[in-house]
Design an enzyme around this catalytic site. Structure first.
Site: not given
Length: 444
Positions: A31-32, A35
């Site tokens: 997820h990170e 980003h």
């Protein structure tokens, strides 16, 4: 050696905690990274990429000036971009004021709107991509069943299952003529439970007739996490021979007994590798998705199937990928449907799990083997991606709402309004976490 299967040997709590941390770390990292990498492609500088919170255990700075670190509390993570005041991408007004116009373009608050929106959306999108790729990989590796009623592998069962041989084509079950696997399943569903059923099979060009086990015997193919079956010590491959002293020959008989007994204990005789064991389990009430919504049933908590595994065929990469997309969509759709039914009161709010419940589920899935645990990670990744898209300030979905507002109005909300909404979103999120944690303690 299946290392994941050894987790329970450390103890229930430790095993579940290790499995939970592993699953969460994988999902948060993906997820990170979504980003981070999309932000980098968009020219937004990441100052810190952190797995975990709290005191930093290990860290290092790469050639782009990003600090990569692992922190002591492995229950989340974040990317801090240039101009952020905190891990939730709050605006550091003082730091941004001192930047040049070129430097401001490298911040999360000074970049073009579409770049910021793409960076925010990338986290959930990468979660969905992870799920799709994992499901596709499993489909690619395991293949799919053919539509032929041919025995690929026999399950170890008591009784006359040895009369079958791998490669047998089933021609008849009782009075029902079988032409394909779907026909076999329909015949098995309609057959009355009995100790044995008559079969005709084609073997080496010959038709062979004999009586053997019921088509859908009460054999455990998979255990549901946080179920009576899991907690009661049942294992994959176990065969239930009697319920409350009454012999059972079909999976449906166990289901009927659990449903009719409701919350009263069931005494089971269980066959396991030639040994007969006694188990006492109490069914638990569960809400199950159906074509029309949900239905509430009393369950022991296992699934089964035919006495054999059908023959399988390999899938092409395209078909496997499409299967991954459909599976991810099904999980997202079921999750949203479940949430709506909980809001309307159609099903129990106990279906919301907190960290303790998710940790227990992680341990239960890991104890069944690597494939089941990897599947669970993909399911959880879909849930995390979906949750982050909710329009709640603090979450990615809330930031996307702010960006949508800016696109329509031509300016972002004021810093005062943003701070107020972020605080409200944080309170709401913490309230939901407390509610879910309460469910972990008070819901069976």
């Amino acid at each position: 050696m299946d290392i994941l299967g050894m987790l329970p040997s450390f103890g229930g709590f430790v095993g579940s905690l290790v499995a939970f941390v592993v699953a969460l770390s994988v999902i948060v990292a993906i997820h990170e990274y979504g980003h981070y990498i999309v932000g980098r492609w968009c020219g937004i500088h990441a100052e810190v990429f952190s797995l975990g919170f709290g005191p930093v255990l290990f860290s290092g700075v790469d050639k782009r000036g990003t600090r990569w670190q692992i922190a002591a509390l492995p229950f989340g993570g974040y990317v801090k971009f240039l101009g952020d005041s905190d891990a939730a991408s709050g605006k550091d007004g003082d730091a941004i004021t001192g930047l040049s116009e070129t430097e401001r373009k490298r911040t999360m608050h000074g970049a073009d709107l579409w770049r910021r929106a793409a960076t925010v959306a990338a986290g959930p999108v990468f979660n969905f991509i992870l799920s799709i790729l994992v499901f596709a990989g499993i489909f690619l590796f395991s293949g799919t069943t053919t539509d032929e009623a041919i025995i690929g592998k026999l399950k170890p069962l008591p009784g006359e299952v040895e009369l079958f041989q791998e490669g047998d084509r089933i021609l008849r079950v009782g009075d029902a003529e079988i032409t394909d696997l779907e026909g076999f399943y329909l015949a098995a569903r309609d057959a009355a439970p009995a100790p044995t059923v008559s079969y005709e099979v084609e073997r080496d060009g010959q038709v062979v007739s004999f009586d053997s086990v019921f088509p859908f015997p009460p054999v455990i193919d998979q255990l549901q996490p946080k179920s009576a079956a899991m907690d009661g010590g049942l294992e994959v491959g176990d065969v239930i021979q009697s319920v409350n002293g009454t012999p059972v020959f079909a999976l449906s008989e166990v289901q009927v007994a659990a449903q009719s007994n409701e919350d009263k204990p069931l005494d089971l005789l269980v066959w396991r590798n030639g040994e007969v064991l006694e188990k006492t389990l109490t069914p638990r009430q569960r809400d199950l998705p159906t074509a029309d919504g949900f239905e509430t049933r009393w369950l022991i908590g296992f699934s089964g199937g035919a006495f054999f595994e059908p023959t399988r065929q390999t899938l092409g990469a395209g078909d496997a990928l499409w299967g991954g997309v459909r599976q991810t969509w099904f999980i997202a759709q079921s999750s949203l449907s479940g949430m709506w039914h909980m809001i309307t009161g159609a099903i129990s709010s106990c279906n919301i799990q907190g960290p303790i419940g998710i940790a227990q589920t992680s341990g239960d899935m890991a104890s069944q083997g690597a494939a089941e645990f990897i599947w669970f990670i993909a399911v959880l990744s879909t849930a995390v991606g979906l949750l982050n898209l909710f329009p709640i300030p603090v979450l990615d979905g809330g930031h996307l709402v702010f960006h949508a507002y800016e696109a329509v109005v031509g300016r972002p909300p004021s810093d005062k309004a943003l701070n107020a909404m972020m605080m409200g979103g944080l309170v709401l999120l913490l309230s939901l976490m407390v509610f879910a944690l309460t469910n972990d303690f008070f819901c069976a």
